[in-house]
Design a protein around this motif. Structure first.
Motif, mmCIF file in Angstrom:
data_model
loop_
_atom_site.group_PDB
_atom_site.id
_atom_site.type_symbol
_atom_site.label_atom_id
_atom_site.label_comp_id
_atom_site.label_asym_id
_atom_site.label_seq_id
_atom_site.Cartn_x
_atom_site.Cartn_y
_atom_site.Cartn_z
ATOM 1 N N ALA A 89 40.454 -24.794 11.112
ATOM 2 C CA ALA A 89 39.571 -25.925 10.822
ATOM 3 C C ALA A 89 39.909 -26.536 9.468
ATOM 4 O O ALA A 89 39.936 -27.765 9.313
ATOM 5 C CB ALA A 89 38.117 -25.459 10.843
ATOM 6 N N TRP A 90 40.169 -25.690 8.481
ATOM 7 C CA TRP A 90 40.539 -26.163 7.141
ATOM 8 C C TRP A 90 41.834 -26.965 7.189
ATOM 9 O O TRP A 90 41.939 -28.043 6.588
ATOM 10 C CB TRP A 90 40.682 -24.960 6.222
ATOM 11 N N ALA A 91 42.843 -26.460 7.926
ATOM 12 C CA ALA A 91 44.135 -27.144 8.017
ATOM 13 C C ALA A 91 43.996 -28.493 8.712
ATOM 14 O O ALA A 91 44.591 -29.495 8.278
ATOM 15 C CB ALA A 91 45.139 -26.256 8.762
ATOM 16 N N VAL A 92 43.210 -28.549 9.781
ATOM 17 C CA VAL A 92 43.026 -29.809 10.513
ATOM 18 C C VAL A 92 42.290 -30.825 9.658
ATOM 19 O O VAL A 92 42.647 -32.009 9.629
ATOM 20 C CB VAL A 92 42.272 -29.556 11.834
ATOM 21 N N ALA A 93 41.244 -30.377 8.942
ATOM 22 C CA ALA A 93 40.491 -31.296 8.079
ATOM 23 C C ALA A 93 41.410 -31.921 7.029
ATOM 24 O O ALA A 93 41.362 -33.129 6.772
ATOM 25 C CB ALA A 93 39.337 -30.553 7.407
ATOM 26 N N ARG A 94 42.262 -31.132 6.421
ATOM 27 C CA ARG A 94 43.204 -31.643 5.413
ATOM 28 C C ARG A 94 44.227 -32.584 6.040
ATOM 29 O O ARG A 94 44.572 -33.624 5.464
ATOM 30 C CB ARG A 94 43.908 -30.470 4.723
#
Length: 278
Positions: free
Chosen positions: A21-26
């Protein structure tokens, strides 16, 4: 039993879902003007933290009576007691609040949350399929404290909670009173405590020193059971239904709340709790 090193696969799945989720948000935020990807990643992690705390508090509220009897167990997050829907709602509420003035961040952060949740649910589905193909209650010949032979799968025919423990294991020692209480409250369930790697004298000395009265304590000096169920550490608790099929596992210390929760989810509603009045 599915695990990754000392961690249960459920814990690893949650961690990987948050990381995804963190990678996709960035990644989504990088496509926006001024590329606020760092702010998006930070907000996602803040939301995950708030979600974890809210999920734990929600679970404690749900099982307040059990946690109130042992307040220190509230911080024993190793029991994996979380009301995830409460956590997701809390995380979404924080994101909405924090993005009121910065609407551009809302889309990438929510995109990350959506992908993380999808991955988490997909992992849960895969685990459910793997659980169905898990080996049944092992047909191992163990021994009672009086060193009488007992075949482990002879307990099949009623639900079985199988606990692997040793007296040198601190979390094993802490959770023993939970099983002592549970065997009285759930008389139709067999709580089978299989000692790993110790002699009858060592196991008996521990139980007597702690004044524990457990009905089904078995000895496994060669730790065959750990090998049979592919356990990676102690304590390990496995839940088998009436047919001897594995329906749930728990690596690490159990609290009364988490034990009751698993029993209520995995075993038939007919398993009634015996109250003190009875």
């Amino acid at each position: 039993m599915i695990s990754v090193g000392p961690f249960s696969v459920q814990v690893v799945a949650v961690f990987l879902a948050v990381l995804l989720a963190w990678a996709v948000a960035r990644m989504v935020a990088k496509r926006l003007p001024d590329s606020p990807y760092k702010a998006a990643g930070g907000m996602l992690l803040d939301a995950a933290f708030v979600g974890f705390v809210a999920a734990r508090l929600g679970y404690i509220a749900q099982w307040w009576e059990e946690y109130a009897q042992s307040p220190m167990s509230m911080i024993s997050i190793g029991d994996q007691g979380f009301s995830w829907w409460v956590g997701v709602l809390a995380a979404l509420a924080l994101i909405w609040w924090r993005t009121r003035a910065v609407r551009a961040l809302r889309r990438p952060v929510l995109a990350g949350v959506a992908v993380g949740l999808a991955a988490w649910f997909a992992t849960g589905g895969v685990l459910a399929l793997l659980q169905r193909s898990a080996p049944p209650l092992p047909a191992l010949t163990l021994a009672t404290l009086d060193e009488q032979p007992v075949v482990l799968n002879s307990y099949a025919g009623r639900p079985v909670v199988l606990n692997l423990w040793a007296s040198w294991c601190p979390p094993c020692r802490r959770e023993m009173p939970v099983f002592e209480q549970a065997q009285a409250q759930y008389p139709d369930i067999a709580f089978v405590m299989v000692n790993q790697g110790e002699s009858a004298q060592q196991a008996r000395a521990f139980l007597e020193s702690e004044r524990l009265h457990l009905k089904d304590v078995l000895l496994d000096p060669a730790s065959q059971t750990m090998q049979a169920v592919a356990s990676r550490g102690l304590p390990t608790t496995l839940f088998f239904d009436e047919q001897g099929r594995l329906v749930d596992t728990h690596l690490g210390e159990l609290t009364m709340a988490s034990l009751k929760h698993t029993v209520s989810r995995r075993f038939a509603p007919a398993q009634q709790i015996k109250t003190d009045k009875e």
